[in-house]
Design a protein around this motif. Structure first.
Motif, short mmCIF file in Angstrom:
data_model
loop_
_atom_site.label_atom_id
_atom_site.label_comp_id
_atom_site.label_asym_id
_atom_site.label_seq_id
_atom_site.Cartn_x
_atom_site.Cartn_y
_atom_site.Cartn_z
N UNK A 188 37.54 26.80 50.27
CA UNK A 188 36.55 26.38 49.29
C UNK A 188 35.76 27.62 48.86
N UNK A 189 35.92 28.01 47.60
CA UNK A 189 35.24 29.21 47.08
C UNK A 189 33.86 28.82 46.57
N UNK A 190 32.84 29.43 47.16
CA UNK A 190 31.46 29.04 46.92
C UNK A 190 30.75 29.97 45.93
N UNK A 191 29.74 29.43 45.24
CA UNK A 191 28.84 30.26 44.44
C UNK A 191 27.69 30.75 45.32
N UNK A 192 26.64 31.27 44.71
CA UNK A 192 25.42 31.60 45.46
C UNK A 192 24.78 30.30 45.94
N UNK A 241 29.95 26.34 38.29
CA UNK A 241 30.44 26.97 37.07
C UNK A 241 30.41 28.48 37.15
N UNK A 242 29.46 29.04 37.91
CA UNK A 242 29.38 30.49 38.05
C UNK A 242 30.59 31.04 38.79
N UNK A 243 31.13 30.28 39.73
CA UNK A 243 32.34 30.71 40.43
C UNK A 243 33.51 30.81 39.46
N UNK A 244 33.67 29.78 38.65
CA UNK A 244 34.75 29.77 37.66
C UNK A 244 34.59 30.94 36.69
N UNK A 245 33.37 31.11 36.17
CA UNK A 245 33.13 32.18 35.19
C UNK A 245 33.43 33.55 35.79
N UNK A 246 33.02 33.75 37.04
CA UNK A 246 33.25 35.03 37.69
C UNK A 246 34.74 35.31 37.90
N UNK A 247 35.46 34.30 38.38
CA UNK A 247 36.87 34.50 38.67
C UNK A 247 37.68 34.69 37.40
N UNK A 248 37.34 33.95 36.36
CA UNK A 248 38.05 34.09 35.09
C UNK A 248 37.76 35.45 34.47
N UNK A 249 36.49 35.85 34.47
CA UNK A 249 36.12 37.16 33.90
C UNK A 249 36.80 38.29 34.66
N UNK A 250 36.88 38.17 35.98
CA UNK A 250 37.51 39.23 36.76
C UNK A 250 39.01 39.30 36.51
N UNK A 251 39.63 38.14 36.25
CA UNK A 251 41.07 38.13 35.97
C UNK A 251 41.37 38.70 34.59
N UNK A 252 40.50 38.45 33.62
CA UNK A 252 40.77 38.86 32.25
C UNK A 252 40.24 40.25 31.92
N UNK A 253 39.08 40.59 32.46
CA UNK A 253 38.47 41.88 32.09
C UNK A 253 37.73 42.47 33.28
N UNK A 254 38.45 42.88 34.32
CA UNK A 254 37.77 43.39 35.51
C UNK A 254 36.97 44.66 35.26
N UNK A 255 37.45 45.52 34.39
CA UNK A 255 36.71 46.74 34.10
C UNK A 255 35.38 46.45 33.44
N UNK A 256 35.39 45.51 32.51
CA UNK A 256 34.15 45.10 31.85
C UNK A 256 33.18 44.51 32.86
N UNK A 257 33.70 43.73 33.80
CA UNK A 257 32.85 43.13 34.83
C UNK A 257 32.30 44.21 35.75
#
Length: 338
Positions: A188-192, A241-257
């Motif tokens: 289970x991947x948790x947020x803050x 939702x922050x978990x989803x946003x973080x994982x998606x952003x890291x998959x698509x644009x890790x350098x930007x993150x």
């Protein structure tokens, strides 16, 4: 969520059971009458947590143990089964951390975080599987984090440990089905989360440590763990939702993150006020040796109690059917127009 009846009690071991998510899990599993074995290092927390389980009608035992010690994990499993019979569910939640720049963390401190946060899961899971596999029955739930996919500044030791858990867990998930066993592991991947950890981790920041907003209540996280234990066929669940946003952003644009976290991640993890004194940190000794801290941290005013994303994660099959139906209806309407 399916509510189990008291005619279906399970033997459940919970590590890190005296505070935060682990403490909230005590109440979540107790609602079904499960037989609980609570594991932690702090005597005060281990005296207080069982009262919550007993109030809900669950029998409970406590074990004072450090999961960094593999022999201690074996002893926990032996005591759990001596008290309540075969272990049905094992929840791994114990961890340790340091808030500091990497260059300010000593080798001993980095190793200690790794020994507890990563190898503690490995040691405990090994002890659980040694008993579950011969019976062809049981579930291990790993309490993870979005940090398992996306490391963040000031938490290099914790980020490394959570990444290690993720890689090891994926490999284990391949091995178990290959063996033909019915034993399952899920994560289970948790947020803050609003837990006491931010006031007891070793902190070398200029201010008080805090979670990166948005922050969620530990009871929400515990409900996700309970659901995962009841439905272990999924490889993992995402909470918030922050978990989803973080994982998606890291998959698509890790350098930007990378650049975004370089600009915002330092200030987002601390607030005004002096950092906690190092002699009060729980890295080497438990912070709840004499004082029980409970499940919640100091962020109740901002913490969220619900997550639409968690509902979606639990009902992904229903959403897929609904989405397919909508697409079918749209295609039919388009065909009629033609």
């Amino acid at each position: 969520m399916r509510i189990r009846t008291r005619s279906e009690p399970r033997t459940v071991v919970i590590t890190g059971a005296t505070a935060g998510i682990g403490r909230a899990c005590v109440g979540a599993f107790a609602t079904g009458g499960d037989r609980l074995v609570l594991v932690a290092r702090g005597p005060a927390g281990l005296r207080a947590a069982p009262a919550e389980a007993r109030a809900a009608g669950s029998p409970v035992r406590t074990v004072l143990a450090d999961v960094a010690d593999p022999e201690a994990c074996e002893a926990v499993a032996d005591r759990a089964e001596a008290a309540f019979g075969p272990i049905d569910v094992w929840v791994n939640d114990a961890f340790a951390s340091v808030f500091a720049p990497f260059t300010e963390i000593s080798p001993a401190e980095f190793r200690r975080v790794t020994d507890v946060t990563y190898l503690g899961y490995v040691n405990a899971t090994r002890a659980a599987l040694r008993r579950m596999l011969p019976r062809d029955h049981g579930t291990v739930v790993q309490v993870g984090s979005a940090i398992a996919y996306r490391g963040i500044p000031l938490q290099t030791a914790y980020s490394g440990a959570k990444h290690a858990i993720q890689g090891w867990h994926e490999a284990l998930r391949c091995e178990l089905p290959a063996s033909g066993t019915a034993v399952r592991v899920t994560m289970v991947q948790m947020p803050a989360v609003n837990t006491p950890q931010f006031d007891w981790v070793l902190n070398r920041l200029r201010g008080r440590a805090r979670p990166v907003a948005p922050v969620y209540q530990p009871e929400l996280a515990a409900r996700a763990v309970l659901f995962a234990a009841d439905h272990p066929g999924r490889r993992e669940y995402w909470v918030g939702g922050s978990t989803v946003a973080t994982l998606v952003a890291n998959a698509l644009a890790p350098g930007l993150l990378d650049r975004y976290l370089a600009r915002t991640g330092i200030d987002a993890q601390q607030e005004d006020g002096p950092g906690r004194a190092e002699d009060l940190a729980n890295l080497w000794t438990p912070s709840d040796a004499s004082v029980d801290h409970g499940a919640h941290g100091r962020f109740d005013d901002e913490a969220r109690e619900r997550s639409a994303q968690l509902w979606a994660s639990r009902h992904h099959g229903l959403l897929a059917v609904g989405g397919a139906a909508l697409l079918g209806a749209a295609a039919g309407s388009l065909a009629r127009r033609r």
